[in-house]
Design a protein around this motif. Sequence first.
Motif, mmCIF file in Angstrom:
data_model
loop_
_atom_site.group_PDB
_atom_site.id
_atom_site.type_symbol
_atom_site.label_atom_id
_atom_site.label_comp_id
_atom_site.label_asym_id
_atom_site.label_seq_id
_atom_site.Cartn_x
_atom_site.Cartn_y
_atom_site.Cartn_z
ATOM 1 N N ARG A 264 7.978 -10.124 0.477
ATOM 2 C CA ARG A 264 8.755 -8.945 1.273
ATOM 3 C C ARG A 264 7.810 -8.117 2.075
ATOM 4 O O ARG A 264 8.078 -7.772 3.228
ATOM 5 C CB ARG A 264 9.691 -8.394 0.520
ATOM 6 C CG ARG A 264 10.881 -9.301 0.096
ATOM 7 C CD ARG A 264 12.157 -8.360 -0.306
ATOM 8 N NE ARG A 264 11.665 -7.777 -1.809
ATOM 9 C CZ ARG A 264 12.182 -8.257 -2.717
ATOM 10 N NH1 ARG A 264 13.248 -9.080 -2.785
ATOM 11 N NH2 ARG A 264 11.881 -7.642 -4.093
ATOM 12 N N LEU A 265 6.819 -7.404 1.436
ATOM 13 C CA LEU A 265 6.001 -6.623 2.201
ATOM 14 C C LEU A 265 5.298 -7.075 3.354
ATOM 15 O O LEU A 265 5.174 -6.521 4.443
ATOM 16 C CB LEU A 265 5.032 -5.887 1.044
ATOM 17 C CG LEU A 265 3.832 -5.112 1.783
ATOM 18 C CD1 LEU A 265 4.479 -3.840 2.253
ATOM 19 C CD2 LEU A 265 2.651 -4.693 0.445
ATOM 20 N N GLU B 200 -7.680 -7.658 5.193
ATOM 21 C CA GLU B 200 -6.618 -6.482 5.432
ATOM 22 C C GLU B 200 -5.393 -6.945 4.566
ATOM 23 O O GLU B 200 -4.726 -5.905 4.292
ATOM 24 C CB GLU B 200 -6.093 -6.945 6.905
ATOM 25 C CG GLU B 200 -4.642 -5.715 7.299
ATOM 26 C CD GLU B 200 -5.183 -4.415 7.155
ATOM 27 O OE1 GLU B 200 -4.083 -3.651 7.154
ATOM 28 O OE2 GLU B 200 -6.168 -4.058 7.065
ATOM 29 N N ILE B 201 -4.853 -8.055 4.301
ATOM 30 C CA ILE B 201 -3.836 -8.376 3.560
ATOM 31 C C ILE B 201 -4.253 -7.929 1.901
ATOM 32 O O ILE B 201 -3.404 -7.315 1.465
ATOM 33 C CB ILE B 201 -3.625 -10.014 3.558
ATOM 34 C CG1 ILE B 201 -2.815 -10.163 4.764
ATOM 35 C CG2 ILE B 201 -2.701 -10.605 2.200
ATOM 36 C CD1 ILE B 201 -2.649 -11.788 4.947
ATOM 37 N N VAL C 68 -3.087 -4.097 -2.327
ATOM 38 C CA VAL C 68 -3.847 -3.206 -3.274
ATOM 39 C C VAL C 68 -3.086 -1.737 -3.058
ATOM 40 O O VAL C 68 -2.989 -1.141 -4.011
ATOM 41 C CB VAL C 68 -5.293 -3.223 -3.440
ATOM 42 C CG1 VAL C 68 -5.962 -2.122 -4.231
ATOM 43 C CG2 VAL C 68 -5.825 -4.682 -3.697
ATOM 44 N N THR C 69 -3.447 -1.415 -1.784
ATOM 45 C CA THR C 69 -2.764 -0.104 -1.411
ATOM 46 C C THR C 69 -1.131 0.105 -1.857
ATOM 47 O O THR C 69 -1.103 1.227 -2.320
ATOM 48 C CB THR C 69 -2.671 0.099 0.112
ATOM 49 O OG1 THR C 69 -4.028 0.092 0.643
ATOM 50 C CG2 THR C 69 -2.248 1.604 0.551
ATOM 51 N N TYR C 70 -0.523 -0.783 -1.903
ATOM 52 C CA TYR C 70 1.047 -0.793 -2.343
ATOM 53 C C TYR C 70 1.272 -1.046 -3.963
ATOM 54 O O TYR C 70 2.073 -1.176 -4.607
ATOM 55 C CB TYR C 70 1.604 -1.711 -1.714
ATOM 56 C CG TYR C 70 2.204 -1.015 -0.272
ATOM 57 C CD1 TYR C 70 3.476 -0.155 -0.051
ATOM 58 C CD2 TYR C 70 1.361 -1.311 0.717
ATOM 59 C CE1 TYR C 70 4.030 0.218 0.872
ATOM 60 C CE2 TYR C 70 1.714 -0.519 1.948
ATOM 61 C CZ TYR C 70 3.149 0.212 2.114
ATOM 62 O OH TYR C 70 3.436 0.631 3.341
#
Length: 305
Positions: free
Chosen positions: A241-242, A269-270, A275-277
């Motif tokens: 979904r992200l 980037e993916i 990881v950021t989320y």
Amino acid sequence: MSDTAIVQTKSLTKTYGDKNRVNRVDLHVEEGEIYGFLGPNGAGKTTTLKMLLGLIKPSEGSIKIFGESLSKSRPSILMRTGSLIESPSYYGHLTGLENMRVMQRLRNVPDRNVDEALRIVRLENHKNKKAEQYSLGMKQRLGIAMALLAFPKLLILDEPTNGLDPAGIGEIRELIKSLPARYGMTILLSSHLLTEIEQIATSVGIISDGNLMFQGKLDSLRAKGRSSIYLKTGDNLTAHRLLLAQGYSPAKGDNQLDFDYLEDDDVAEINRLLVTYGIPVTRIGEKSKNLEDIFLELTGKERSL
């Protein structure tokens, strides 16, 4: 038509009733090539090869071999051509050597050609055995020996490894690969065995339902198979979904997310985004398409050919 091609057809078509078995095919085989004519059974390979030899008359189109029109110069062309189409023709009550002698008289070649052709296909120790007692693989070898007898400039082989065991397939494969450099031959061979064509051919034509879907160097065909990327995470549903919301187009596979193709920067980037989320990335992998995968994309055929 090109002046450098050994075999060239233009809009070659064969119609039976209202069905085009071969549909406007433009073959181009250069001197010294091993041209793999690839397609599933019933795709039109044998019909095309028969038209190249004048065994079937085209419904439309033209054929040039050695730069000469087949319709005008067939005897001259066939003197420089060897072929094995479908199954070998032989006299069962004659020995392998006697069958070769019959062909020798037809082709008007010296005795040494007979000995060399039998040696190449490894039948020299079975030459005095009756052909009807040969195994299917030995009969196929005899047919190839007959095709080689005049050591032609053009050799046309229809499914040449048919009936051979794995060891025999390997031997014939190595033989065919050696012929252009060793004897100056150009080889046009058909097969439905994708792995065989991949290992032996320098150029390939892919035919499906009578239509030529691809033609060119084998390296050019492989270049169509750009690698795909797969991604496994600790939460594939949320990751999917992200990534959709961020403009990516992953497909949900078996416990993973699949991407048709990504540049290295996109992969990085993916990974950073997930990881950021707080979504752990457990694996990033690459899958390369082989010749079979590309073949299936071009023809839409099932894997069982």
